[in-house]
Scaffold this motif. Sequence first.
Motif, short mmCIF file in Angstrom:
data_model
loop_
_atom_site.label_atom_id
_atom_site.label_comp_id
_atom_site.label_asym_id
_atom_site.label_seq_id
_atom_site.Cartn_x
_atom_site.Cartn_y
_atom_site.Cartn_z
N ARG A 47 0.83 -1.21 0.00
CA ARG A 47 0.00 0.00 0.00
C ARG A 47 0.86 1.26 0.00
O ARG A 47 0.53 2.24 -0.65
N LEU A 48 1.98 1.21 0.73
CA LEU A 48 2.89 2.36 0.73
C LEU A 48 3.51 2.57 -0.65
O LEU A 48 3.62 3.71 -1.11
N VAL A 49 3.88 1.49 -1.31
CA VAL A 49 4.44 1.59 -2.66
C VAL A 49 3.41 2.21 -3.60
O VAL A 49 3.72 3.08 -4.41
N GLU A 50 2.15 1.78 -3.46
CA GLU A 50 1.08 2.34 -4.29
C GLU A 50 0.91 3.84 -4.01
O GLU A 50 0.76 4.63 -4.93
N MET A 51 0.98 4.21 -2.74
CA MET A 51 0.84 5.62 -2.39
C MET A 51 2.01 6.45 -2.94
O MET A 51 1.82 7.55 -3.46
N VAL A 52 3.22 5.91 -2.86
CA VAL A 52 4.38 6.61 -3.42
C VAL A 52 4.19 6.81 -4.92
O VAL A 52 4.47 7.90 -5.45
N ASP A 53 3.69 5.78 -5.60
CA ASP A 53 3.43 5.91 -7.04
C ASP A 53 2.44 7.04 -7.31
O ASP A 53 2.64 7.85 -8.22
N TRP A 54 1.37 7.10 -6.52
CA TRP A 54 0.37 8.16 -6.69
C TRP A 54 1.00 9.53 -6.45
O TRP A 54 0.76 10.48 -7.19
N LEU A 55 1.79 9.63 -5.38
CA LEU A 55 2.42 10.91 -5.05
C LEU A 55 3.41 11.33 -6.13
O LEU A 55 3.49 12.52 -6.48
N GLU A 56 4.15 10.37 -6.68
CA GLU A 56 5.09 10.71 -7.75
C GLU A 56 4.36 11.14 -9.01
O GLU A 56 4.84 12.01 -9.74
N GLU A 57 3.20 10.56 -9.27
CA GLU A 57 2.40 11.00 -10.42
C GLU A 57 1.96 12.45 -10.24
O GLU A 57 1.95 13.22 -11.19
N GLU A 58 1.60 12.79 -9.00
CA GLU A 58 1.09 14.14 -8.73
C GLU A 58 2.20 15.17 -8.57
O GLU A 58 2.08 16.29 -9.06
N TYR A 59 3.31 14.81 -7.89
CA TYR A 59 4.33 15.79 -7.53
C TYR A 59 5.68 15.56 -8.21
O TYR A 59 6.61 16.33 -8.01
N GLY A 60 5.80 14.50 -8.97
CA GLY A 60 7.07 14.20 -9.62
C GLY A 60 7.89 13.21 -8.80
O GLY A 60 7.60 12.94 -7.64
N PRO A 61 8.94 12.69 -9.43
CA PRO A 61 9.75 11.66 -8.77
C PRO A 61 10.56 12.22 -7.59
O PRO A 61 10.83 13.41 -7.52
N VAL A 62 10.92 11.30 -6.70
CA VAL A 62 11.76 11.66 -5.56
C VAL A 62 13.16 11.92 -6.08
O VAL A 62 13.69 11.17 -6.89
N ALA A 63 13.77 13.01 -5.59
CA ALA A 63 15.12 13.37 -6.02
C ALA A 63 16.13 12.33 -5.53
O ALA A 63 15.93 11.69 -4.50
N GLU A 64 17.20 12.16 -6.27
CA GLU A 64 18.21 11.14 -5.93
C GLU A 64 18.84 11.39 -4.57
O GLU A 64 19.10 10.44 -3.82
N ASP A 65 19.04 12.64 -4.20
CA ASP A 65 19.62 12.92 -2.87
C ASP A 65 18.66 12.51 -1.75
O ASP A 65 19.07 12.04 -0.69
N GLU A 66 17.36 12.66 -2.00
CA GLU A 66 16.36 12.22 -1.02
C GLU A 66 16.35 10.70 -0.92
O GLU A 66 16.23 10.14 0.18
N ARG A 67 16.46 10.03 -2.07
CA ARG A 67 16.53 8.56 -2.05
C ARG A 67 17.77 8.08 -1.29
O ARG A 67 17.70 7.15 -0.51
N ALA A 68 18.90 8.75 -1.54
CA ALA A 68 20.16 8.37 -0.87
C ALA A 68 20.03 8.56 0.64
O ALA A 68 20.48 7.71 1.42
N ALA A 69 19.41 9.65 1.05
CA ALA A 69 19.22 9.89 2.49
C ALA A 69 18.32 8.82 3.11
O ALA A 69 18.59 8.34 4.21
N ALA A 70 17.28 8.45 2.39
CA ALA A 70 16.37 7.41 2.90
C ALA A 70 17.09 6.07 2.98
O ALA A 70 16.96 5.35 3.97
N ARG A 71 17.89 5.74 1.96
CA ARG A 71 18.66 4.48 1.99
C ARG A 71 19.64 4.47 3.15
O ARG A 71 19.81 3.45 3.83
N GLU A 72 20.30 5.59 3.39
CA GLU A 72 21.25 5.69 4.50
C GLU A 72 20.55 5.47 5.84
O GLU A 72 21.05 4.75 6.70
N GLU A 73 19.39 6.06 5.99
CA GLU A 73 18.63 5.88 7.23
C GLU A 73 18.21 4.43 7.40
O GLU A 73 18.30 3.87 8.50
N LEU A 74 17.77 3.79 6.33
CA LEU A 74 17.41 2.37 6.40
C LEU A 74 18.62 1.50 6.74
O LEU A 74 18.51 0.55 7.51
#
Length: 91
Positions: A47-74
């Motif tokens: 469900r979270l993946v589906e929500m991310v897809d919806w949000l990316e459709e509406e607001y655009g893709p997540v920036a690579e630096d944001e992805r890197a920060a999320a990966r680092e936190e994980l």
Amino acid sequence: MVFGMATKKITVTIPEELLDEIRTEAAERGLSAYVAEALRFKRDRDRLVEMVDWLEEEYGPVAEDERAAAREELDELDAEHKRRRTAGEAA
């Protein structure tokens, strides 16, 4: 297991090695409770993946630096989990 909730018995086939690991981890809660929790987690993740897809459709893709920060936190969370599990096994 949640009391009062209707349940249904099913048959599932999983690799034997995985089952051995799960039985060890699920000993106190029981295998059925462990599997139900894992399925809820997977459903919630889907469900979270589906929500991310919806949000990316509406607001655009997540920036690579944001992805890197999320990966680092994980990665930090995974390291903490491993540290706690190792400490628990050593005790």
